[in-house]
Design a protein around this motif. Structure first.
Motif, PDB file in Angstrom:
ATOM      1  N   THR A  12       0.653  -1.181   0.065  1.00 56.19           N
ATOM      2  CA  THR A  12       0.070   0.044   0.069  1.00 56.19           C
ATOM      3  C   THR A  12       0.921   1.251  -0.149  1.00 56.19           C
ATOM      4  N   ASP A  13       2.187   1.085   0.211  1.00 55.29           N
ATOM      5  CA  ASP A  13       3.178   2.281   0.293  1.00 55.29           C
ATOM      6  C   ASP A  13       4.562   1.838  -0.438  1.00 55.29           C
ATOM      7  N   PRO A  14       4.358   1.338  -1.658  1.00 52.06           N
ATOM      8  CA  PRO A  14       5.652   1.160  -2.158  1.00 52.06           C
ATOM      9  C   PRO A  14       6.413   2.504  -2.642  1.00 52.06           C
ATOM     10  N   GLN A  15       7.821   2.200  -2.888  1.00 54.91           N
ATOM     11  CA  GLN A  15       8.758   3.066  -2.998  1.00 54.91           C
ATOM     12  C   GLN A  15       9.307   2.817  -4.497  1.00 54.91           C
ATOM     13  N   THR A  16      10.202   3.887  -5.067  1.00 58.04           N
ATOM     14  CA  THR A  16      10.962   3.885  -6.140  1.00 58.04           C
ATOM     15  C   THR A  16      12.393   3.681  -5.743  1.00 58.04           C
ATOM     16  N   PRO A  17      13.019   2.358  -6.011  1.00 61.25           N
ATOM     17  CA  PRO A  17      14.452   2.403  -5.681  1.00 61.25           C
ATOM     18  C   PRO A  17      15.116   3.327  -6.602  1.00 61.25           C
ATOM     19  N   GLY A  18      16.094   4.075  -5.904  1.00 59.73           N
ATOM     20  CA  GLY A  18      17.051   4.902  -6.370  1.00 59.73           C
ATOM     21  C   GLY A  18      16.460   6.460  -6.163  1.00 59.73           C
ATOM     22  N   ALA A  19      15.431   6.666  -5.628  1.00 66.43           N
ATOM     23  CA  ALA A  19      14.783   7.826  -5.144  1.00 66.43           C
ATOM     24  C   ALA A  19      15.033   8.220  -3.790  1.00 66.43           C
ATOM     25  N   PRO A  26      17.989  15.526  -1.359  1.00 65.56           N
ATOM     26  CA  PRO A  26      18.414  14.707  -2.623  1.00 65.56           C
ATOM     27  C   PRO A  26      19.589  14.054  -2.620  1.00 65.56           C
ATOM     28  N   ASP A  27      20.585  14.518  -1.890  1.00 65.18           N
ATOM     29  CA  ASP A  27      21.982  13.921  -1.812  1.00 65.18           C
ATOM     30  C   ASP A  27      21.701  12.796  -0.668  1.00 65.18           C
ATOM     31  N   GLY A  28      20.726  12.563  -0.065  1.00 66.13           N
ATOM     32  CA  GLY A  28      20.759  11.576   1.097  1.00 66.13           C
ATOM     33  C   GLY A  28      20.538  10.445   0.651  1.00 66.13           C
ATOM     34  N   PRO A  29      20.296   9.297   1.636  1.00 73.46           N
ATOM     35  CA  PRO A  29      20.075   7.871   1.280  1.00 73.46           C
ATOM     36  C   PRO A  29      19.109   7.725   0.326  1.00 73.46           C
ATOM     37  N   LYS A  30      19.087   6.523  -0.388  1.00 71.35           N
ATOM     38  CA  LYS A  30      18.151   6.464  -1.655  1.00 71.35           C
ATOM     39  C   LYS A  30      17.433   4.994  -1.021  1.00 71.35           C
ATOM     40  N   TRP A  31      15.991   5.128  -1.549  1.00 73.63           N
ATOM     41  CA  TRP A  31      15.559   3.730  -1.501  1.00 73.63           C
ATOM     42  C   TRP A  31      16.166   2.553  -2.086  1.00 73.63           C
ATOM     43  N   PRO A  32      16.220   1.600  -1.468  1.00 69.12           N
ATOM     44  CA  PRO A  32      17.243   0.439  -1.968  1.00 69.12           C
ATOM     45  C   PRO A  32      16.045  -0.316  -2.935  1.00 69.12           C
ATOM     46  N   GLU A  33      16.928  -1.079  -3.694  1.00 62.38           N
ATOM     47  CA  GLU A  33      16.193  -2.209  -4.438  1.00 62.38           C
ATOM     48  C   GLU A  33      15.267  -3.188  -3.397  1.00 62.38           C
ATOM     49  N   GLY A  34      14.288  -3.609  -3.922  1.00 60.98           N
ATOM     50  CA  GLY A  34      13.457  -4.374  -3.248  1.00 60.98           C
ATOM     51  C   GLY A  34      12.341  -3.645  -2.404  1.00 60.98           C
ATOM     52  N   THR A  35      12.174  -2.544  -2.869  1.00 60.75           N
ATOM     53  CA  THR A  35      11.094  -1.490  -2.083  1.00 60.75           C
ATOM     54  C   THR A  35       9.955  -1.148  -3.205  1.00 60.75           C
ATOM     55  N   ASP A  36      10.036  -1.666  -4.511  1.00 55.94           N
ATOM     56  CA  ASP A  36       9.063  -1.226  -5.352  1.00 55.94           C
ATOM     57  C   ASP A  36       7.982  -2.193  -5.131  1.00 55.94           C
ATOM     58  N   LYS A  37       6.843  -1.856  -5.838  1.00 56.84           N
ATOM     59  CA  LYS A  37       5.707  -2.589  -5.409  1.00 56.84           C
ATOM     60  C   LYS A  37       5.758  -4.277  -5.951  1.00 56.84           C
ATOM     61  N   SER A  38       6.276  -4.536  -7.187  1.00 61.50           N
ATOM     62  CA  SER A  38       6.637  -5.868  -7.441  1.00 61.50           C
ATOM     63  C   SER A  38       7.472  -6.719  -6.702  1.00 61.50           C
ATOM     64  N   ALA A  73       8.795  -4.590   3.906  1.00 62.42           N
ATOM     65  CA  ALA A  73      10.331  -4.610   3.947  1.00 62.42           C
ATOM     66  C   ALA A  73      10.619  -3.359   5.145  1.00 62.42           C
ATOM     67  N   ILE A  74      11.553  -3.578   5.884  1.00 65.81           N
ATOM     68  CA  ILE A  74      11.858  -2.604   6.837  1.00 65.81           C
ATOM     69  C   ILE A  74      12.867  -2.048   6.535  1.00 65.81           C
ATOM     70  N   VAL A  75      13.063  -0.551   6.160  1.00 65.20           N
ATOM     71  CA  VAL A  75      14.169   0.287   5.707  1.00 65.20           C
ATOM     72  C   VAL A  75      14.931   1.017   6.640  1.00 65.20           C
ATOM     73  N   ASP A  76      16.054   0.963   6.932  1.00 65.28           N
ATOM     74  CA  ASP A  76      16.685   2.044   7.672  1.00 65.28           C
ATOM     75  C   ASP A  76      16.946   3.041   6.884  1.00 65.28           C
ATOM     76  N   THR A  79      20.724   4.553   6.409  1.00 66.87           N
ATOM     77  CA  THR A  79      21.591   4.030   5.661  1.00 66.87           C
ATOM     78  C   THR A  79      20.939   3.559   4.409  1.00 66.87           C
ATOM     79  N   GLY A  80      19.673   3.640   4.074  1.00 66.54           N
ATOM     80  CA  GLY A  80      19.066   3.443   3.148  1.00 66.54           C
ATOM     81  C   GLY A  80      19.085   1.702   2.698  1.00 66.54           C
ATOM     82  N   GLN A  81      19.023   0.863   3.780  1.00 65.70           N
ATOM     83  CA  GLN A  81      19.266  -0.441   3.473  1.00 65.70           C
ATOM     84  C   GLN A  81      17.861  -1.286   4.171  1.00 65.70           C
ATOM     85  N   ILE A  82      17.786  -2.566   3.449  1.00 60.83           N
ATOM     86  CA  ILE A  82      16.931  -3.208   4.140  1.00 60.83           C
ATOM     87  C   ILE A  82      17.196  -4.012   5.017  1.00 60.83           C
TER      88      ILE A  82
END
Length: 336
Positions: A12-19, A26-38, A73-76, A79-82
């Protein structure tokens, strides 16, 4: 010590990896792979198609079933890590193996069994698969397509099972094809007759007629889906009768038949013409008869030699007129 902020990412609240996790940085941590809806939801679908075996045409409504698995997925956010997953949908890690973090929506992890519809009213036989079985679906399974095939019902039509051309083959189906021409009883049977007449020479009846007959039956096979004749089984003679036996001519005292028996007739088919024979009776000659012709004057006195005609009683006879000097032929008398 500063505590890192954790945030759940779910369907219900997916993200866009790399954003950027924090749009203001904008220079802060990015959403990691594994956080998009699929990556946090998957739906596995089974599609059941009902098809005509001969044409591949769809013959009934398609059935689709699906099982959906979700995970959080629980994201820090620092650090931008799962760092792990929550199996309850909260923000607390209780599973570090992502493959084991999936949870079936509404606790439904099976495709239900599906019974194939009965299409006999449309002219089809039973399907090749009566039931598509129940199946447990696990995360990572692929979509499945099941094709269920229906073959055409073919029925024999013959004199014991005739039909009415132009009427529906499958009365329960308003779009049913119609019985074709040639399926009515009159078209499926034909008779061949024999008549033997017994007559005198003048054409009057000498004895009652003798009659005989044989019947040929025709069978065709009809596709109940298309209404077409798919096979012609041909004509057959009932009881295998394809001939008329020779029949003895009746005995009539004093008369002789032109034939002692009728001719036999072989090789009859459904196309044979009716057979008619006529046997003629003539009077039977009697041996030993004589006729004497006398030549006399008006007083009955002989004036020439007698002429004797011999032969069978009933045979025709004739004599010649004689020239006798001094006499003129007058008339013939007598009724031999």
């Amino acid at each position: 010590h500063l505590k890192h902020q954790l945030t759940p990412v779910n369907p219900t609240d997916p993200q866009t990896p790399g954003a950027p996790i924090n749009p203001d940085e904008p220079d802060g941590p990015k959403w990691p792979e594994g956080t998009d809806k699929s990556s946090v939801t998957q739906t596995v679908i089974r599609t059941v198609n009902y098809l005509d075996k001969q044409t591949g045409k769809v013959v009934a409504k398609q059935v689709t079933e699906q099982v959906t698995y979700n995970r959080t997925a629980i994201v820090d956010k620092v650090t931008g890590q799962i760092i792990g997953y929550s199996t309850t949908g909260g923000d607390t890690v209780d599973q570090t193996d992502g493959d084991k973090a999936w949870s079936a929506v509404d606790n439904k992890s099976d495709w239900d069994s599906v019974t194939s519809p009965d299409l006999s009213s449309k002219g089809y036989l039973a399907p090749d698969l009566a039931t598509v079985a129940q199946r447990t679906v696990t995360p990572g399974d692929k979509d499945v397509t099941v094709n269920v095939y229906y073959d055409h019902d073919v029925v024999p039509v013959n004199p014991t099972n005739p039909q009415t051309p132009g009427t529906p083959i499958n009365p329960d189906d308003p779009d049913s094809p119609k019985w074709p021409a040639g399926t009515d009883k009159d078209s499926l049977t034909t008779d061949v007759h024999q008549t033997i007449h017994y007559q005198y020479g003048d054409g009057s009846q000498a004895a009652p007629d003798k009659t005989d007959s044989t019947t040929f039956d025709h069978q065709v096979e009809i596709d109940k889906v298309t209404g077409e004749i798919v096979k012609d089984d041909g004509w057959t003679a009932e009881n295998g009768k394809t001939s008329f036996d020779s029949k003895n001519s009746p005995v009539i005292p004093g008369y002789t038949a032109s034939k002692p028996a009728s001719d036999s007739v072989d090789g009859l088919t459904q196309d044979s013409k009716d057979n008619v024979q006529t046997i003629v009776y003539a009077k039977t000659p009697v041996a030993g008869g004589n006729v004497t012709a006398k030549y006399v004057d008006e007083n009955g006195n002989p004036i020439a030699d007698d002429v004797i005609a011999s032969g069978n009683v009933g045979d025709p006879y004739s004599t010649t007129q004689k020239d006798v000097p001094g006499y003129t032929f007058k008339e013939v008398q007598g009724n031999p």
